[in-house]
Design an enzyme around this catalytic site. Structure first.
Site, PDB file in Angstrom:
ATOM      1  N   SER A  15       0.650  -1.449  -0.081  1.00 24.09           N
ATOM      2  CA  SER A  15      -0.131   0.051  -0.168  1.00 24.09           C
ATOM      3  C   SER A  15       0.649   1.407   0.161  1.00 24.09           C
ATOM      4  CB  SER A  15      -0.996   0.089   1.567  1.00 24.09           C
ATOM      5  OG  SER A  15      -1.479   1.125   1.110  1.00 24.09           O
ATOM      6  N   SER A  17      -0.976   4.233   1.172  1.00 23.02           N
ATOM      7  CA  SER A  17      -0.816   5.277   1.929  1.00 23.02           C
ATOM      8  C   SER A  17      -0.262   5.111   3.692  1.00 23.02           C
ATOM      9  CB  SER A  17      -2.181   4.248   2.227  1.00 23.02           C
ATOM     10  OG  SER A  17      -3.542   3.863   1.645  1.00 23.02           O
ATOM     11  N   LYS A  66     -14.193  -2.592   3.593  1.00 28.33           N
ATOM     12  CA  LYS A  66     -14.623  -2.213   3.578  1.00 28.33           C
ATOM     13  C   LYS A  66     -16.564  -2.447   3.923  1.00 28.33           C
ATOM     14  CE  LYS A  66     -12.494   0.804  -0.277  1.00 28.33           C
ATOM     15  NZ  LYS A  66     -12.328   1.367  -0.740  1.00 28.33           N
ATOM     16  N   ASN A  87     -14.404   3.622   4.758  1.00 30.59           N
ATOM     17  CA  ASN A  87     -12.947   3.748   4.260  1.00 30.59           C
ATOM     18  C   ASN A  87     -11.722   3.784   5.100  1.00 30.59           C
ATOM     19  OD1 ASN A  87     -13.018   5.597   3.556  1.00 30.59           O
ATOM     20  ND2 ASN A  87     -11.417   5.793   1.739  1.00 30.59           N
ATOM     21  N   ASP A 102     -13.873   7.426  -0.327  1.00 31.69           N
ATOM     22  CA  ASP A 102     -13.426   7.597  -2.023  1.00 31.69           C
ATOM     23  C   ASP A 102     -14.085   7.855  -2.521  1.00 31.69           C
ATOM     24  OD1 ASP A 102     -11.783   5.567  -1.569  1.00 31.69           O
ATOM     25  OD2 ASP A 102     -12.679   4.099  -1.523  1.00 31.69           O
ATOM     26  N   GLY A 124     -17.735  -1.717 -14.652  1.00 30.17           N
ATOM     27  CA  GLY A 124     -17.459  -2.776 -13.408  1.00 30.17           C
ATOM     28  C   GLY A 124     -18.034  -1.694 -12.238  1.00 30.17           C
ATOM     29  N   ALA A 125     -18.887  -2.553 -11.354  1.00 31.92           N
ATOM     30  CA  ALA A 125     -19.804  -2.628 -11.019  1.00 31.92           C
ATOM     31  C   ALA A 125     -19.711  -2.858  -9.572  1.00 31.92           C
ATOM     32  CB  ALA A 125     -21.546  -3.543 -11.168  1.00 31.92           C
ATOM     33  N   GLY A 126     -18.272  -2.800  -8.619  1.00 37.93           N
ATOM     34  CA  GLY A 126     -18.415  -3.753  -7.187  1.00 37.93           C
ATOM     35  C   GLY A 126     -18.205  -1.832  -6.422  1.00 37.93           C
ATOM     36  N   GLY A 127     -17.103  -2.582  -5.175  1.00 36.38           N
ATOM     37  CA  GLY A 127     -17.607  -1.094  -4.589  1.00 36.38           C
ATOM     38  C   GLY A 127     -16.881   0.556  -4.865  1.00 36.38           C
ATOM     39  N   LEU A 216      -9.419   4.191 -12.338  1.00 40.02           N
ATOM     40  CA  LEU A 216      -8.932   3.836 -10.898  1.00 40.02           C
ATOM     41  C   LEU A 216      -7.419   3.179 -10.358  1.00 40.02           C
ATOM     42  CD1 LEU A 216     -12.078   5.328 -10.341  1.00 40.02           C
ATOM     43  CD2 LEU A 216     -12.647   3.702  -9.003  1.00 40.02           C
TER      44      LEU A 216
HETATM   45  P1  NAP Z   1     -14.593  -5.193  -6.628  1.00 40.86           P
HETATM   46  O1  NAP Z   1     -15.388  -4.458  -5.545  1.00 40.86           O
HETATM   47  O2  NAP Z   1     -13.496  -6.698  -6.488  1.00 40.86           O
HETATM   48  O3  NAP Z   1     -15.517  -4.772  -7.740  1.00 40.86           O
HETATM   49  C1  NAP Z   1     -14.401  -4.949  -8.873  1.00 40.86           C
HETATM   50  C2  NAP Z   1     -15.309  -4.751 -10.404  1.00 40.86           C
HETATM   51  O4  NAP Z   1     -14.348  -5.294 -11.468  1.00 40.86           O
HETATM   52  C3  NAP Z   1     -16.658  -5.976 -10.151  1.00 40.86           C
HETATM   53  O5  NAP Z   1     -17.513  -5.236 -10.929  1.00 40.86           O
HETATM   54  C4  NAP Z   1     -15.658  -7.019 -10.969  1.00 40.86           C
HETATM   55  O6  NAP Z   1     -16.417  -7.970 -11.725  1.00 40.86           O
HETATM   56  C5  NAP Z   1     -15.026  -6.346 -11.760  1.00 40.86           C
HETATM   57  N1  NAP Z   1     -14.029  -7.092 -13.117  1.00 40.86           N
HETATM   58  C6  NAP Z   1     -13.186  -7.796 -11.874  1.00 40.86           C
HETATM   59  N2  NAP Z   1     -12.267  -9.079 -12.905  1.00 40.86           N
HETATM   60  C7  NAP Z   1     -12.997  -8.460 -14.163  1.00 40.86           C
HETATM   61  C8  NAP Z   1     -13.095  -8.891 -15.621  1.00 40.86           C
HETATM   62  N3  NAP Z   1     -11.310  -9.534 -15.870  1.00 40.86           N
HETATM   63  N4  NAP Z   1     -13.484  -8.135 -16.548  1.00 40.86           N
HETATM   64  C9  NAP Z   1     -14.348  -7.616 -16.166  1.00 40.86           C
HETATM   65  N5  NAP Z   1     -14.922  -6.991 -14.740  1.00 40.86           N
HETATM   66  C10 NAP Z   1     -14.000  -7.496 -14.098  1.00 40.86           C
HETATM   67  O7  NAP Z   1     -13.091  -4.088  -6.454  1.00 40.86           O
HETATM   68  P2  NAP Z   1     -13.476  -2.151  -5.987  1.00 40.86           P
HETATM   69  O8  NAP Z   1     -12.859  -2.083  -4.581  1.00 40.86           O
HETATM   70  O9  NAP Z   1     -14.509  -1.726  -7.060  1.00 40.86           O
HETATM   71  O10 NAP Z   1     -11.558  -1.833  -6.868  1.00 40.86           O
HETATM   72  C11 NAP Z   1     -11.507  -1.760  -8.136  1.00 40.86           C
HETATM   73  C12 NAP Z   1     -10.506  -1.719  -8.485  1.00 40.86           C
HETATM   74  O11 NAP Z   1     -10.519  -0.355  -8.103  1.00 40.86           O
HETATM   75  C13 NAP Z   1      -9.117  -1.831  -8.048  1.00 40.86           C
HETATM   76  O12 NAP Z   1      -8.417  -2.145  -9.272  1.00 40.86           O
HETATM   77  C14 NAP Z   1      -8.742  -1.245  -7.164  1.00 40.86           C
HETATM   78  O13 NAP Z   1      -7.588  -1.004  -6.955  1.00 40.86           O
HETATM   79  C15 NAP Z   1      -9.060   0.271  -7.621  1.00 40.86           C
HETATM   80  N6  NAP Z   1      -9.309   1.539  -6.416  1.00 40.86           N
HETATM   81  C16 NAP Z   1      -9.149   2.530  -6.843  1.00 40.86           C
HETATM   82  C17 NAP Z   1      -8.811   3.480  -5.628  1.00 40.86           C
HETATM   83  C18 NAP Z   1      -7.959   4.361  -5.913  1.00 40.86           C
HETATM   84  O14 NAP Z   1      -8.042   5.308  -4.270  1.00 40.86           O
HETATM   85  N7  NAP Z   1      -7.538   4.996  -7.009  1.00 40.86           N
HETATM   86  C19 NAP Z   1      -9.653   3.641  -4.567  1.00 40.86           C
HETATM   87  C20 NAP Z   1     -10.780   2.543  -4.548  1.00 40.86           C
HETATM   88  C21 NAP Z   1     -10.500   0.823  -5.591  1.00 40.86           C
HETATM   89  P3  NAP Z   1     -16.521  -9.431 -10.455  1.00 40.86           P
HETATM   90  O15 NAP Z   1     -17.801  -9.139  -9.294  1.00 40.86           O
HETATM   91  O16 NAP Z   1     -17.851 -10.322 -11.430  1.00 40.86           O
HETATM   92  O17 NAP Z   1     -15.435 -10.180 -10.324  1.00 40.86           O
END
Ligand code: NAP
Length: 274
Positions: A15, A17, A66, A87, A102, A124-127, A216
């Site tokens: 990290s 951070s 989270k 977070n 965030d 993407g539709a995660g966190g 991101l």
């Molecule tokens: P997460 O909750 O695991 O969500 C990831 C998303 O990406 C989900 O929708 C996932 O779908 C999708 N995904 C993963 N692998 C995939 C693939 N091969 N093809 C298509 N879709 C895919 O993760 P998150 O917390 O949202 O984080 C996402 C990214 O943002 C990470 O790289 C993280 O490091 C970055 N981030 C950066 C910051 C910053 O401050 N810059 C802050 C937060 C997050 P599934 O559920 O189907 O796997």
């Protein structure tokens, strides 16, 4: 006495951070240390209660905690409640208050962008996508926000969760491969990160001048998605400004002091160096 701030997640070994926050503590002459600790899910409750016993000033929380950490908070700040993720932990009279910085971090590099009436695609539709969508809906009035995901039910659930905030009816969903070009395209998937540098969530060459690609992902600093968009003349934003923006908001909640952004940015760049 040395103050303590902690990052709880797993894995957090690499990290950035600690570099950001320790540089900020030094700049202000605050006697405090920020440390990253790998905490497995079954030890989260102990870790959060332990922080209280140690008198920590606060904590950051990252993957995979989270959502789960909310159960150990005395209260959840409104923005974190809407996003459904915490977070940052801030000391309150009755225990930890869960915040989400965030959203502020995501908006930091968009301060100069005019997105009212704009079309936006979120990959993407995660966190993180939840913070992105809420940030877009709360700070701007885009004409369209398409959430593109590989699992349709995940994008549907995200759109459903924010329907009450979507007064203009801007939210739409799409399959990942049908993600439309837009004024702003945001990668909220891990595709392109170190170890998967040859991947991109957007394997098309239809972003160009007047459009912005925002990734991101912050390791590497320039992903394939950003490189290809820049080659076609699009503006690009990497993940580092968001990382710094979310750290700034957390630091200000803990200390009440302004975050020394430029100092922290230099510390992050030093930490990037091999
Ligand atoms: P997460 O909750 O695991 O969500 C990831 C998303 O990406 C989900 O929708 C996932 O779908 C999708 N995904 C993963 N692998 C995939 C693939 N091969 N093809 C298509 N879709 C895919 O993760 P998150 O917390 O949202 O984080 C996402 C990214 O943002 C990470 O790289 C993280 O490091 C970055 N981030 C950066 C910051 C910053 O401050 N810059 C802050 C937060 C997050 P599934 O559920 O189907 O796997």
């Amino acid at each position: 006495m040395t103050g303590l701030a902690v990052l709880l997640g797993v894995p957090v070994t690499h990290s950035l951070s600690p570099a950001l926050h320790n540089a900020a503590f030094r700049e202000h002459g605050i006697p405090a240390a920020y440390v990253a600790c790998d905490v497995p899910p079954d030890r989260l409750a102990e870790a959060v209660h332990g922080l209280d016993a140690l008198g920590a000033m606060g904590a950051n929380v990252t993957i995979p905690h989270k959502q789960a950490v909310q159960a150990h908070c005395a209260a959840i700040a409104p923005e974190a409640a809407v996003v459904g993720a915490v977070n940052t932990l801030v000391r309150g009279e009755a225990g930890w208050i869960g915040h989400n910085t965030d959203v502020a971090g995501f908006l930091t590099p968009l301060a100069d962008h005019a997105l009212d009436g704009a079309e936006v695609t979120v990959l993407g539709a995660g966190g993180a996508a939840r913070a992105v969508v809420y940030g877009l809906l709360s700070a701007f009035s885009p004409s369209r926000i398409t959430i593109a995901s590989r699992r349709p039910e995940q994008a549907d659930a995200l759109a459903e969760a924010f329907a009450a905030h979507d007064t203009a009816g801007a939210l739409a969903v799409a399959a990942m491969e049908d993600a439309p070009a837009a004024d702003l395209v945001v990668n909220a998937t891990p595709l392109g990160m170190t170890g998967r540098e040859d991947h991109t969530p957007y394997p098309r060459a239809d972003l160009g001048p007047g459009q912005t690609a925002y990734d991101l992902v912050y390791r590497p600093r320039e992903t394939r998605f950003l490189r290809e968009a820049a080659a076609n003349g699009a503006q690009t934003i990497g993940g580092l400004p968001m990382l710094i923006g979310q750290a700034a908001a957390a630091f200000e909640l803990w200390t009440g002091r302004p975050f020394p952004t430029e100092t922290a940015r230099r510390a992050a760049l030093d930490a990037f160096a091999p």
